[in-house]
Design a protein around this motif. Structure first.
Motif, PDB file in Angstrom:
ATOM      1  N   ARG A  59       0.869  -1.181   0.000  1.00 53.81           N
ATOM      2  CA  ARG A  59       0.000   0.000   0.000  1.00 53.81           C
ATOM      3  C   ARG A  59       0.904   1.229   0.000  1.00 53.81           C
ATOM      4  NH1 ARG A  59      -5.230   0.807   1.286  1.00 53.81           N
ATOM      5  NH2 ARG A  59      -5.442  -1.294   2.156  1.00 53.81           N
ATOM      6  N   LEU A  60       0.800   2.063  -1.044  1.00 53.83           N
ATOM      7  CA  LEU A  60       1.716   3.170  -1.239  1.00 53.83           C
ATOM      8  C   LEU A  60       0.961   4.499  -1.350  1.00 53.83           C
ATOM      9  CD1 LEU A  60       3.924   1.241  -3.800  1.00 53.83           C
ATOM     10  CD2 LEU A  60       4.641   1.927  -1.493  1.00 53.83           C
ATOM     11  N   HIS A  72      -4.965  -9.268  -2.266  1.00 54.85           N
ATOM     12  CA  HIS A  72      -5.440  -8.114  -1.505  1.00 54.85           C
ATOM     13  C   HIS A  72      -4.285  -7.270  -0.956  1.00 54.85           C
ATOM     14  CE1 HIS A  72      -9.049 -10.694  -1.265  1.00 54.85           C
ATOM     15  NE2 HIS A  72      -9.735  -9.606  -0.936  1.00 54.85           N
ATOM     16  N   LEU A  73      -4.605  -6.021  -0.674  1.00 54.03           N
ATOM     17  CA  LEU A  73      -3.782  -5.204   0.209  1.00 54.03           C
ATOM     18  C   LEU A  73      -4.251  -5.436   1.635  1.00 54.03           C
ATOM     19  CD1 LEU A  73      -3.881  -1.767  -1.685  1.00 54.03           C
ATOM     20  CD2 LEU A  73      -2.118  -3.541  -1.853  1.00 54.03           C
ATOM     21  N   PHE A  74      -3.324  -5.403   2.580  1.00 56.82           N
ATOM     22  CA  PHE A  74      -3.742  -5.508   3.973  1.00 56.82           C
ATOM     23  C   PHE A  74      -4.608  -4.300   4.298  1.00 56.82           C
ATOM     24  CE2 PHE A  74      -3.535  -5.572   8.564  1.00 56.82           C
ATOM     25  CZ  PHE A  74      -3.497  -6.932   8.857  1.00 56.82           C
ATOM     26  N   PRO A  75      -5.713  -4.483   5.013  1.00 52.29           N
ATOM     27  CA  PRO A  75      -6.627  -3.359   5.267  1.00 52.29           C
ATOM     28  C   PRO A  75      -5.974  -2.237   6.069  1.00 52.29           C
ATOM     29  CG  PRO A  75      -7.271  -5.317   6.521  1.00 52.29           C
ATOM     30  CD  PRO A  75      -6.232  -5.747   5.554  1.00 52.29           C
ATOM     31  N   LEU A 115      -9.299 -11.029   8.260  1.00 53.67           N
ATOM     32  CA  LEU A 115      -9.413  -9.566   8.165  1.00 53.67           C
ATOM     33  C   LEU A 115      -9.155  -9.090   6.739  1.00 53.67           C
ATOM     34  CD1 LEU A 115      -7.655  -8.039  11.321  1.00 53.67           C
ATOM     35  CD2 LEU A 115     -10.104  -8.283  10.865  1.00 53.67           C
ATOM     36  N   VAL A 116      -8.160  -9.684   6.101  1.00 46.14           N
ATOM     37  CA  VAL A 116      -7.814  -9.295   4.737  1.00 46.14           C
ATOM     38  C   VAL A 116      -8.973  -9.562   3.782  1.00 46.14           C
ATOM     39  CG1 VAL A 116      -6.364  -9.934   2.757  1.00 46.14           C
ATOM     40  CG2 VAL A 116      -5.325  -9.519   5.002  1.00 46.14           C
ATOM     41  N   THR A 117      -9.566 -10.739   3.885  1.00 45.15           N
ATOM     42  CA  THR A 117     -10.675 -11.091   2.998  1.00 45.15           C
ATOM     43  C   THR A 117     -11.878 -10.183   3.211  1.00 45.15           C
ATOM     44  OG1 THR A 117      -9.974 -13.414   2.992  1.00 45.15           O
ATOM     45  CG2 THR A 117     -12.232 -12.947   2.301  1.00 45.15           C
ATOM     46  N   ALA A 118     -12.140  -9.838   4.462  1.00 44.24           N
ATOM     47  CA  ALA A 118     -13.328  -9.034   4.778  1.00 44.24           C
ATOM     48  C   ALA A 118     -13.124  -7.545   4.537  1.00 44.24           C
ATOM     49  CB  ALA A 118     -13.734  -9.274   6.234  1.00 44.24           C
ATOM     50  N   HIS A 119     -11.912  -7.034   4.750  1.00 42.36           N
ATOM     51  CA  HIS A 119     -11.731  -5.581   4.745  1.00 42.36           C
ATOM     52  C   HIS A 119     -10.605  -5.080   3.846  1.00 42.36           C
ATOM     53  CE1 HIS A 119     -14.468  -5.323   8.200  1.00 42.36           C
ATOM     54  NE2 HIS A 119     -13.815  -6.354   8.702  1.00 42.36           N
ATOM     55  N   GLY A 120      -9.815  -5.975   3.247  1.00 40.82           N
ATOM     56  CA  GLY A 120      -8.713  -5.529   2.398  1.00 40.82           C
ATOM     57  C   GLY A 120      -9.174  -5.153   1.002  1.00 40.82           C
TER      58      GLY A 120
END
Length: 489
Positions: free
Chosen positions: A238-239, A357-360, A340-345
């Motif tokens: 994430r940048l 995914h990106l980490f949320p 968490l990644v699947t739900a919010h990333g």
């Protein structure tokens, strides 16, 4: 170190690459500056002058050596060892803060006035924040010129320059070649990419032990965000201007790095964060000399010199993962994080592998329902309190953070004990003296080595390893047979 003339001369005459990045050698007759290990015949002593930064040498009218490429040397280890104003400023400049927010933004993050920051950097580095950021932009431009087929206009904007004229003038001044000439020279020795994936070499000071470094990252990797594939560690980034995917491969004399970025303006930040994660700017000789002199740690250091501390590309992400890992196994922590990644990333596309995914971000996690977390109620409260503080900007764990202040703030949060705070200090803050005395693996290693097991007694015994206790942690963990200690097959 640049003020110790005799020591610098000895390093240059012996072509000692351990000092690359510590100082730069300017040759008064040719008006060229080099790294200490430059392979050309060293100049006469009376023609040498030394500068603490590439920016200072450039400001004094010297141009970069075409042979040793001093602008591409490892960074000074001081900036990751220290927590004072100058070190914090240098970490933030490497992370692109001046390009994004200017000098006022840098000063604001540090909690000082612009004048104070300028004065401190000039006193120690011989260059102010604008000159230091300019030197970094020049290096970014060179990488893009030599490794892509981007038009010079697009390349100038991606490097952080405000105009094509400034870009052309800077490249000519620093490298004594026009951008077109730089590209023409590069084509003779390397292939430019047309696929959008940049291939780079990340240098380091030898020795480097990749086993625990890549083993730790691979064994604790969060599915969808990280993976080990074909002998390389891969992860999403994430940048500031977008996102990226990086592939990092341990090689004998450098780390192979492939970067796919959605916005090339993030190149220098992505490189800086990867270097920080792999601890590539460390001084392994200084670390091993101190730890190797200890009667207990000495045999461990002799067996595997050059251990690095695996850190992170996203300090907030690791803090969240540290809470998820409280009192559970590595596998359980990865499972919690993957949910968490699947739900919010944020979803991304990775044609080259299995990253999804990106980490949320803390802002995204601040909206989660605590009841959805499959963990004890007390740990839910710990996680949600942390996320709220990070999202509100109340706690700064980033490159320019004040280590002591961040530790104190973390200690005030519910559910934060020494294990969590020191884990975050080691991996998020990058404190080389962080020590996790209460960790189970450390306790088991202490018992096997004949050291006291209680955290209080072990903390006392560890005083002899300061300021490198985070590296001692790596040697302690390596006494076990956990997957974090081995390169994946």
């Amino acid at each position: 170190m640049h003020e110790d003339f005799e020591r610098c001369v000895r390093a240059v005459q012996s072509k000692d690459d351990r000092f690359d990045g510590w100082f730069f050698t300017a040759v008064l007759t040719t008006r060229i500056y080099c790294r200490p290990s430059c392979p050309v015949v060293p100049p006469k002593v009376e023609n040498m002058s030394f500068y603490p930064s590439a920016a200072a040498a450039q400001q004094a009218g010297f141009r970069a050596c075409k042979r040793c490429r001093p602008d591409a040397s490892p960074g000074s280890p001081q900036w990751n060892e220290r927590a004072d104003l100058v070190a914090r400023a240098m970490r933030l400049i490497a992370d692109g803060i001046v390009d994004r927010d200017g000098v006022p933004g840098l000063a604001s993050r540090l909690g000082y006035s612009s004048r104070q920051v300028e004065r401190q950097l000039l006193a120690e580095l011989g260059a102010g924040p604008l000159a230091l950021a300019r030197a970094q932009r020049a290096q970014t431009a060179r990488v893009l010129i030599e490794t892509t087929t981007l038009s010079m206009t697009d390349l100038a904007m991606a490097s952080g320059f405000s105009s094509i004229r400034t870009f052309n003038d800077t490249v000519r001044e620093v490298f004594a070649l026009s951008p077109t000439e730089l590209r023409r020279r590069a084509k003779r020795s390397q292939q430019c990419t047309t696929t959008g994936v940049l291939s780079l070499r990340l240098p380091f000071r030898a020795p480097l032990c990749p086993d625990n470094l890549f083993g730790h990252l691979a064994a604790t990797g969060v599915p969808g965000v990280e993976e080990w594939r074909d002998g390389a560690y891969r992860r999403t980034l994430r940048l500031p201007h977008g996102h990226g995917v990086v592939t990092l491969r341990p090689l004998p004399d450098h780390i192979g790095c492939q970067l796919a970025l959605s916005d090339l303006r993030d190149l220098s930040m992505a490189i800086s964060r990867c270097r920080r994660m792999l601890d590539l700017d460390a001084d392994p000789v200084a670390v091993d000399d101190l730890l190797g002199a200890d009667p207990v740690l000495g045999p461990l250091v002799a067996k595997t010199p050059g251990r690095r501390v695996p850190r992170t590309v996203d300090p907030d992400e690791f803090a969240v993962r540290a809470v998820l890992g409280q009192q559970v196994s590595t596998a359980a922590a990865r499972t919690h994080a993957a949910r968490l990644v699947t739900a919010h990333g944020d979803k991304i596309d990775d044609p080259a592998g299995g990253l999804t995914h990106l980490f949320p971000s803390p802002e995204a996690l601040a909206e989660l329902e605590p009841e959805s977390l499959a963990m004890p109620k007390s740990r839910r409260r710990t996680l949600t309190t942390l996320v709220a503080a990070l999202a509100a900007g109340e706690i700064d764990l980033g490159a320019g953070s004040d280590w002591l202040r961040a530790r104190a703030q973390l200690n005030e949060l519910p559910g934060f004990g020494p294990w969590t705070v020191e884990s975050i200090a080691m991996r998020s803050l990058g404190d080389p003296d962080a020590f996790i005395a209460s960790d189970l693996g450390i306790k088991l290693a202490a018992r096997a080595l004949g050291l006291p097991e209680s955290p209080a007694a072990l903390n006392l015994a560890s005083a002899a390893w300061r300021p490198w206790r985070a590296y001692a942690v790596q040697h302690f963990w390596a006494t076990g047979d956990h997957p974090i200690n081995h390169l994946p097959v």
